[in-house]
Design a protein around this motif. Structure first.
Motif, PDB file in Angstrom:
ATOM      1  N   ALA A 162       0.825  -1.206   0.000  1.00 53.47           N
ATOM      2  CA  ALA A 162       0.000   0.000   0.000  1.00 53.47           C
ATOM      3  C   ALA A 162       0.856   1.252   0.000  1.00 53.47           C
ATOM      4  O   ALA A 162       2.038   1.231   0.364  1.00 53.47           O
ATOM      5  N   ARG A 163       0.213   2.360  -0.371  1.00 52.42           N
ATOM      6  CA  ARG A 163       0.858   3.674  -0.363  1.00 52.42           C
ATOM      7  C   ARG A 163       0.303   4.570   0.735  1.00 52.42           C
ATOM      8  O   ARG A 163       1.013   5.429   1.246  1.00 52.42           O
ATOM      9  N   TYR A 164      -0.971   4.388   1.099  1.00 48.27           N
ATOM     10  CA  TYR A 164      -1.627   5.291   2.039  1.00 48.27           C
ATOM     11  C   TYR A 164      -2.052   4.556   3.308  1.00 48.27           C
ATOM     12  O   TYR A 164      -2.487   3.400   3.261  1.00 48.27           O
ATOM     13  N   VAL A 165      -1.927   5.258   4.439  1.00 51.88           N
ATOM     14  CA  VAL A 165      -2.499   4.793   5.704  1.00 51.88           C
ATOM     15  C   VAL A 165      -3.385   5.921   6.218  1.00 51.88           C
ATOM     16  O   VAL A 165      -2.952   7.078   6.304  1.00 51.88           O
ATOM     17  N   LYS A 166      -4.624   5.569   6.539  1.00 49.90           N
ATOM     18  CA  LYS A 166      -5.617   6.577   6.901  1.00 49.90           C
ATOM     19  C   LYS A 166      -6.332   6.159   8.179  1.00 49.90           C
ATOM     20  O   LYS A 166      -6.701   4.996   8.345  1.00 49.90           O
ATOM     21  N   PHE A 167      -6.522   7.118   9.086  1.00 50.87           N
ATOM     22  CA  PHE A 167      -7.280   6.887  10.312  1.00 50.87           C
ATOM     23  C   PHE A 167      -8.541   7.742  10.276  1.00 50.87           C
ATOM     24  O   PHE A 167      -8.508   8.888   9.805  1.00 50.87           O
ATOM     25  N   SER A 168      -9.621   7.201  10.768  1.00 49.40           N
ATOM     26  CA  SER A 168     -10.875   7.952  10.796  1.00 49.40           C
ATOM     27  C   SER A 168     -11.614   7.668  12.089  1.00 49.40           C
ATOM     28  O   SER A 168     -11.407   6.640  12.744  1.00 49.40           O
ATOM     29  N   LYS A 169     -12.485   8.609  12.443  1.00 50.10           N
ATOM     30  CA  LYS A 169     -13.265   8.504  13.671  1.00 50.10           C
ATOM     31  C   LYS A 169     -14.713   8.807  13.330  1.00 50.10           C
ATOM     32  O   LYS A 169     -15.042   9.927  12.925  1.00 50.10           O
ATOM     33  N   PRO A 170     -15.597   7.834  13.437  1.00 50.25           N
ATOM     34  CA  PRO A 170     -16.996   8.055  13.057  1.00 50.25           C
ATOM     35  C   PRO A 170     -17.716   8.950  14.055  1.00 50.25           C
ATOM     36  O   PRO A 170     -17.307   9.093  15.211  1.00 50.25           O
ATOM     37  N   GLY A 171     -18.791   9.555  13.577  1.00 50.85           N
ATOM     38  CA  GLY A 171     -19.601  10.397  14.451  1.00 50.85           C
ATOM     39  C   GLY A 171     -18.990  11.769  14.654  1.00 50.85           C
ATOM     40  O   GLY A 171     -18.009  12.153  14.013  1.00 50.85           O
ATOM     41  N   LEU A 172     -19.567  12.522  15.574  1.00 55.55           N
ATOM     42  CA  LEU A 172     -19.104  13.875  15.876  1.00 55.55           C
ATOM     43  C   LEU A 172     -17.974  13.790  16.893  1.00 55.55           C
ATOM     44  O   LEU A 172     -18.200  13.487  18.068  1.00 55.55           O
ATOM     45  N   ALA A 173     -16.748  14.051  16.450  1.00 59.74           N
ATOM     46  CA  ALA A 173     -15.598  13.897  17.339  1.00 59.74           C
ATOM     47  C   ALA A 173     -14.382  14.575  16.733  1.00 59.74           C
ATOM     48  O   ALA A 173     -14.337  14.882  15.539  1.00 59.74           O
ATOM     49  N   SER A 174     -13.395  14.812  17.592  1.00 55.42           N
ATOM     50  CA  SER A 174     -12.093  15.310  17.152  1.00 55.42           C
ATOM     51  C   SER A 174     -11.115  14.142  17.137  1.00 55.42           C
ATOM     52  O   SER A 174     -11.124  13.302  18.036  1.00 55.42           O
ATOM     53  N   LEU A 175     -10.276  14.068  16.115  1.00 56.87           N
ATOM     54  CA  LEU A 175      -9.282  13.008  16.001  1.00 56.87           C
ATOM     55  C   LEU A 175      -7.912  13.579  16.348  1.00 56.87           C
ATOM     56  O   LEU A 175      -7.476  14.580  15.763  1.00 56.87           O
ATOM     57  N   GLN A 176      -7.237  12.954  17.307  1.00 55.89           N
ATOM     58  CA  GLN A 176      -5.903  13.378  17.723  1.00 55.89           C
ATOM     59  C   GLN A 176      -4.914  12.232  17.543  1.00 55.89           C
ATOM     60  O   GLN A 176      -5.147  11.117  18.012  1.00 55.89           O
ATOM     61  N   LEU A 177      -3.802  12.523  16.878  1.00 56.92           N
ATOM     62  CA  LEU A 177      -2.728  11.556  16.686  1.00 56.92           C
ATOM     63  C   LEU A 177      -1.414  12.251  17.015  1.00 56.92           C
ATOM     64  O   LEU A 177      -1.039  13.226  16.361  1.00 56.92           O
ATOM     65  N   CYS A 178      -0.711  11.732  18.020  1.00 57.89           N
ATOM     66  CA  CYS A 178       0.549  12.357  18.426  1.00 57.89           C
ATOM     67  C   CYS A 178       1.728  11.830  17.607  1.00 57.89           C
ATOM     68  O   CYS A 178       2.664  12.575  17.320  1.00 57.89           O
ATOM     69  N   GLU A 179       1.693  10.550  17.274  1.00 64.52           N
ATOM     70  CA  GLU A 179       2.729   9.989  16.411  1.00 64.52           C
ATOM     71  C   GLU A 179       2.205   8.712  15.766  1.00 64.52           C
ATOM     72  O   GLU A 179       1.499   7.925  16.408  1.00 64.52           O
ATOM     73  N   VAL A 180       2.539   8.544  14.491  1.00 64.92           N
ATOM     74  CA  VAL A 180       2.189   7.344  13.737  1.00 64.92           C
ATOM     75  C   VAL A 180       3.490   6.736  13.232  1.00 64.92           C
ATOM     76  O   VAL A 180       4.292   7.413  12.578  1.00 64.92           O
ATOM     77  N   ILE A 181       3.709   5.464  13.555  1.00 70.59           N
ATOM     78  CA  ILE A 181       4.938   4.772  13.187  1.00 70.59           C
ATOM     79  C   ILE A 181       4.561   3.556  12.347  1.00 70.59           C
ATOM     80  O   ILE A 181       3.867   2.658  12.827  1.00 70.59           O
ATOM     81  N   ILE A 182       5.004   3.542  11.104  1.00 72.58           N
ATOM     82  CA  ILE A 182       4.649   2.476  10.169  1.00 72.58           C
ATOM     83  C   ILE A 182       5.898   1.664   9.857  1.00 72.58           C
ATOM     84  O   ILE A 182       6.914   2.199   9.407  1.00 72.58           O
ATOM     85  N   ARG A 183       5.823   0.359  10.116  1.00 76.32           N
ATOM     86  CA  ARG A 183       6.948  -0.529   9.861  1.00 76.32           C
ATOM     87  C   ARG A 183       6.664  -1.376   8.625  1.00 76.32           C
ATOM     88  O   ARG A 183       5.540  -1.811   8.400  1.00 76.32           O
ATOM     89  N   GLY A 184       7.693  -1.614   7.859  1.00 78.77           N
ATOM     90  CA  GLY A 184       7.533  -2.445   6.676  1.00 78.77           C
ATOM     91  C   GLY A 184       8.800  -2.447   5.863  1.00 78.77           C
ATOM     92  O   GLY A 184       9.869  -2.093   6.356  1.00 78.77           O
ATOM     93  N   TYR A 185       8.672  -2.795   4.609  1.00 78.89           N
ATOM     94  CA  TYR A 185       9.852  -2.867   3.765  1.00 78.89           C
ATOM     95  C   TYR A 185       9.483  -2.520   2.332  1.00 78.89           C
ATOM     96  O   TYR A 185       8.319  -2.495   1.945  1.00 78.89           O
ATOM     97  N   THR A 186      10.500  -2.233   1.565  1.00 78.66           N
ATOM     98  CA  THR A 186      10.306  -1.800   0.193  1.00 78.66           C
ATOM     99  C   THR A 186      10.006  -2.995  -0.696  1.00 78.66           C
ATOM    100  O   THR A 186       9.824  -4.110  -0.232  1.00 78.66           O
ATOM    101  N   TYR A 187       9.973  -2.728  -1.986  1.00 76.66           N
ATOM    102  CA  TYR A 187       9.566  -3.745  -2.945  1.00 76.66           C
ATOM    103  C   TYR A 187      10.257  -5.083  -2.738  1.00 76.66           C
ATOM    104  O   TYR A 187      11.461  -5.143  -2.533  1.00 76.66           O
TER     105      TYR A 187
END
Length: 337
Positions: A162-187
């Motif tokens: 994948a190319r994109y990572v997306k977070f969502s929060k349903p309903g009426l709310a504020s979304l807070q993310l302090c740090e996102v760490i994605i582990r993986g490897y290239t092709y």
């Protein structure tokens, strides 16, 4: 995470991976060699390209660090921008924050395709459940429900290309993310190069039989006259197939189209991974023709798909040739579960 420092790599040839062929720890290793597992930013010595595991750069590196980000809105004008979640600061004092709104979201663009193995999230206190989407369609909302714990790591099993990572929060709310760490490897590396290929037919032109082998010879020249392309007869549902000589987990297939007007034929494409028992596992489809002389990578829709053969076919309503100037199959030898 387990820290294992030294040991014998699996003795099964390039493409196998893991600590004695264990998929949890280790590097992609070359046959009969010993990998030194260190905490240095590489996998030294005897590992194939793009290793992952203890001491390997791709596993240790945060793929999201300082990559382009966006979010549905920003609280306080520009006070809490989306970039705060990928700045390398794990503090909960400076977090990407949206307004209080319906269906708030945050997204990172990794800038290319990666095999994603895990996603870690750090959030402030009083966290609620959020959803995550990993894929290549920026219009999608989260389809993986994550725990309400503020700081956690979510394993992605099986790994996703994948190319994109997306977070969502349903309903009426504020979304807070302090740090996102994605582990993986290239092709993954190209598993098709130099293997055995076949096709539904071939043409003879300029005293050359334009057989299937020309699509996996490493020559990406899109000029048909440069003897780098396979070519079938004009026929209904022409096909081309490569035998990978073992079962692989396949993430994507890259096609190089011939240049000139005859490049118009490479359309209505179906790509399948095929098991030895002739079970077809669908990888990808493309209706529109590839650009003349162009190179296009087609990620498998539900990567990885498993198969020993990769079969490419055209589903035209009228006879047409299938011409492929190069086929590159990205994957790793299948380890099972």
């Amino acid at each position: 995470m387990h820290y294992i420092h030294q040991g014998q790599c699996c003795n099964a040839g390039d493409g196998y991976f893991g600590w004695v062929c264990n998929t949890t720890n280790g590097c992609f290793c070359k046959q009969g060699q010993t990998c030194q597992k260190t905490l240095s930013p590489n996998c030294p010595g005897h590992c194939v390209d793009n290793p992952w595991g203890i001491g390997c750069v791709d596993e240790k590196h945060n793929l999201a660090f300082r990559k382009p980000t966006s979010q549905s809105s920003t609280e306080g004008g520009n006070s809490y921008p989306p970039s705060l979640a990928v700045d390398g600061n794990n503090s909960t004092d400076a977090c990407a924050t949206t307004n209080q709104e319906n269906n708030s979201w945050w997204q990172v663009d990794l800038g290319g395709l990666y095999v994603i193995r895990s996603v870690a999230v750090i959030r402030p206190n009083n966290c609620q459940t959020i959803s995550m989407y990993i894929g290549n369609d920026t219009t999608q909302q989260g389809n993986i429900q994550l725990m309400a714990t503020c700081s956690f790591e979510q394993t992605v099993d099986p790994p996703v290309l994948a190319r994109y990572v997306k977070f969502s929060k349903p309903g009426l709310a504020s979304l807070q993310l302090c740090e996102v760490i994605i582990r993986g490897y290239t092709y993954p590396y190209n598993t098709a190069f130099g293997k055995t290929a076949s096709q539904s037919s071939f043409i003879r032109h300029n005293n050359v039989n334009w057989t299937a082998k020309y699509a996996i010879d490493g020559n990406t020249n899109a000029n048909f006259g440069a003897r780098g392309c396979s070519h079938t007869q004009n026929e209904n549902n022409p096909w081309w197939k490569v035998d990978l000589n073992a079962t692989y987990s396949i993430y994507s297939v890259t096609l190089v189209n011939r240049d000139g007007i005859n490049g118009r034929h490479l359309k209505n494409i179906e790509i399948n991974a095929v098991l030895p028992n002739n079970t077809f596992n669908h990888c990808a489809s493309r209706v529109e023709h590839l650009p003349h002389g162009g190179t296009v990578e087609l990620p498998c829709n539900s990567a990885p798909v498993v198969g020993q053969f990769v079969r490419i076919s055209l589903t035209h309503n009228s006879p047409a040739p299938l011409t492929l100037c190069e086929v590159m199959v990205k994957g790793y030898k299948y380890q099972g579960k």
